[in-house]
Design an enzyme around this catalytic site. Structure first.
Site, PDB file in Angstrom:
ATOM      1  N   GLY A  78       0.768  -1.235   0.000  1.00 25.43           N
ATOM      2  CA  GLY A  78       0.000   0.000   0.000  1.00 25.43           C
ATOM      3  C   GLY A  78       0.796   1.280   0.000  1.00 25.43           C
TER       4      GLY A  78
ATOM      5  N   GLU B  96       3.672  -6.906   0.684  1.00 28.42           N
ATOM      6  CA  GLU B  96       2.754  -7.177  -0.429  1.00 28.42           C
ATOM      7  C   GLU B  96       2.524  -5.911  -1.259  1.00 28.42           C
ATOM      8  OE1 GLU B  96      -0.807  -8.670   1.332  1.00 28.42           O
ATOM      9  OE2 GLU B  96       0.134 -10.482   2.139  1.00 28.42           O
TER      10      GLU B  96
ATOM     11  N   GLY C  71       2.201  -3.542  -4.570  1.00 29.06           N
ATOM     12  CA  GLY C  71       1.716  -3.710  -5.933  1.00 29.06           C
ATOM     13  C   GLY C  71       1.895  -2.452  -6.749  1.00 29.06           C
TER      14      GLY C  71
ATOM     15  N   ARG D 168     -10.610   4.157 -13.176  1.00 28.20           N
ATOM     16  CA  ARG D 168     -10.699   4.938 -11.940  1.00 28.20           C
ATOM     17  C   ARG D 168     -10.628   6.429 -12.230  1.00 28.20           C
ATOM     18  NH1 ARG D 168      -6.824   1.223  -7.964  1.00 28.20           N
ATOM     19  NH2 ARG D 168      -8.476  -0.199  -7.291  1.00 28.20           N
TER      20      ARG D 168
ATOM     21  N   CYS E 281     -18.760   5.554 -25.564  1.00 25.90           N
ATOM     22  CA  CYS E 281     -19.977   6.314 -25.852  1.00 25.90           C
ATOM     23  C   CYS E 281     -20.704   6.730 -24.581  1.00 25.90           C
ATOM     24  CB  CYS E 281     -20.900   5.497 -26.754  1.00 25.90           C
ATOM     25  SG  CYS E 281     -20.309   5.426 -28.455  1.00 25.90           S
TER      26      CYS E 281
ATOM     27  N   TYR F 284      -3.042  -1.268 -12.229  1.00 23.75           N
ATOM     28  CA  TYR F 284      -4.477  -1.013 -12.063  1.00 23.75           C
ATOM     29  C   TYR F 284      -5.089  -0.174 -13.182  1.00 23.75           C
ATOM     30  CZ  TYR F 284      -3.807  -2.693  -7.272  1.00 23.75           C
ATOM     31  OH  TYR F 284      -3.496  -3.449  -6.176  1.00 23.75           O
TER      32      TYR F 284
END
Length: 450
Positions: free
Chosen positions: A254, A292, A294, A331, A367, A396
């Site tokens: 994170g 961990e 990413g 996002r 669209c 991501y």
């Protein structure tokens, strides 16, 4: 000029790769050339892996067991997992699909960790049979593990995920340590701490504790606070059972990423510094560690290149219609204030484009009106055939394709730059064909509902 750009580091490699992608026909303005391609900088990925491993190695006593496991969800591409494995990074997987990808990349079970809030019995059974480490999310999952562990021995280290309930960061949807987060066992709920200690006392095979309280928008101090609580709980459990039962702390990942410039910040060294200040005993060698990460390993090393197909002016606002939109930057399109992306303008030959900046929208091909990568962004005037580069998209973004309008997944290529400033591309994922889209959408079963 090429050699000069090569000396500029990641930005120089990127500009070389853009020009080479045009020259080698990976993207461009002609009808027979793809209008969209995604690139990964292999040197940058290796540099991030080295920065992570070096930061922890410098802070820990020699011989301390450490596994850095890449969060596969950030970039679920087998060649990327293989590259990271070659750089000493294992895999953190969430579900059977990601586990299959890790295995296809040749990542050993002993360097793989399974995390998920909704593991089935079949998933747990497979992980235990393979020897993959498992972090249980809740007490009901522990009861399932009781039966599976009791049925036969396993090489899998097993732990429990806790939620330290330390609070939210700037992005609510990514905050995993709130009072009501769906992840883990809430540490500050009434009676929870005592139940956790009892769960370990009753299960000698529970040897790990897990936390993941960081993500984009979460400060280093808040992440470190959660890790401090994790360490304190491990000490409490070991004291209660009278032995060193918990021997490994999985502190999650994170680390936030800077999307505003090419600067990589915060760094892994700064992260380790924050941990050392908050919980110095974490680095005394008493516990093995698992991380961990990413996004922080991959984001800065990905680039989307898209052709400007048309330009127009509406309501006095210039608009560039491109082939990069919601399918690659989901996002950003749905939460632009929280996920702003930079836009780098290039001309049709792949050279950085100059000119007096003009506020203009950069729109995608989908669209619906909100398919915008940038609004009123100050850029040199874009023209049909130009290219836009969208950096920081290696995690991501284009690795998590969103199939709106059945837009095909673009090709992904890794690139390396030689000392002579030549760019070599390697296909990581081929472009999705229209035949594949039809097949995935039930084409072979077209009469099934008649």
């Amino acid at each position: 000029m090429a050699a000069e750009m090569h000396e500029q580091g990641a930005a120089g490699r990127r500009d070389l790769a853009v020009r080479a992608a045009v020259e080698q026909g990976l993207v461009g303005g002609a009808d027979d050339v793809p209008p969209l391609v995604c690139l990964l900088d292999t040197a940058g990925i290796r540099a991030s892996a080295a920065a992570l491993t070096d930061a922890f190695a410098a802070a820990l006593p020699p011989g301390t067991p450490v596994l850095h496991a890449f969060a596969v969800k950030a970039c679920p591409l087998v060649p990327v997992l293989r590259l990271l494995a070659d750089a000493g990074i294992g895999c953190e997987v969430a579900g059977p699909g990601e586990l299959a990808l890790a295995r296809a990349a040749g990542v050993p079970a002993g360097r793989t960790v399974l995390d998920s809030p909704a593991k089935t019995v079949a998933e747990l059974r497979e992980a235990l049979a393979l020897g993959v480490a498992v972090n249980a999310d809740n007490l009901q999952e522990l009861e399932r593990l009781d039966a599976l562990v009791g049925a036969g021995p396993t090489r899998s280290p097993i732990g429990v995920r806790i939620n330290p309930q330390t609070g939210a960061g700037a992005i609510d949807a990514l905050s995993t340590a709130t009072a009501t987060s769906k992840f883990g066992i809430a540490l500050r709920d009434p009676g929870a701490r005592a139940r956790l200690v009892r769960a370990y006392a009753d299960r000698p095979w529970l040897t790990r504790l897990h936390i993941h309280s960081g993500s984009q928008g979460v400060s280093l101090s808040l992440i470190a606070e959660g890790v401090r609580d994790l360490h304190a709980l491990a000490e409490e459990i070991n004291a209660a059972v009278g032995r060193r039962q918990v021997d490994t702390l999985d502190i999650g990942g994170g680390l936030p990423v800077n999307f505003a410039s090419d600067e990589e910040s915060p760094t892994y060294a700064q992260y380790v510094g924050a941990l050392r200040e908050a919980v110095p005993a974490l680095f005394d060698g008493g516990y093995g560690l698992v991380t961990e990460f990413g996004r922080s390993l991959l984001a800065k090393h990905g680039l989307v290149l898209a052709r400007v197909e048309y330009t127009k002016t509406t309501g006095a606002r210039p608009i560039a219609l491109t082939h990069a939109g919601v399918q690659l930057a989901t996002r950003t399109v749905y939460a632009p204030a929280q996920w702003p992306l930079r836009i780098l303008p290039y001309d049709a030959k792949g050279a950085p484009k100059d000119g007096d900046p003009v506020p203009q929208d950069v729109a995608g091909p989908a669209c619906f009106a909100g398919d915008l990568l940038a609004t009123a962004r100050e850029l040199p005037p874009l023209a049909p055939g130009d290219l836009i580069g969208v950096p920081d998209t290696g995690a991501y973004f284009f690795t998590a394709h969103y199939g709106y309008n059945s837009l095909p997944r673009p090709a992904v290529h890794g690139f390396t730059v030689t000392p002579q400033a030549r760019v070599r591309f390697a296909e990581v994922r081929p472009a999705q064909s229209l035949t594949e889209i039809v097949a995935e959408s039930g084409g072979p079963l077209r009469d099934a509902l008649l």
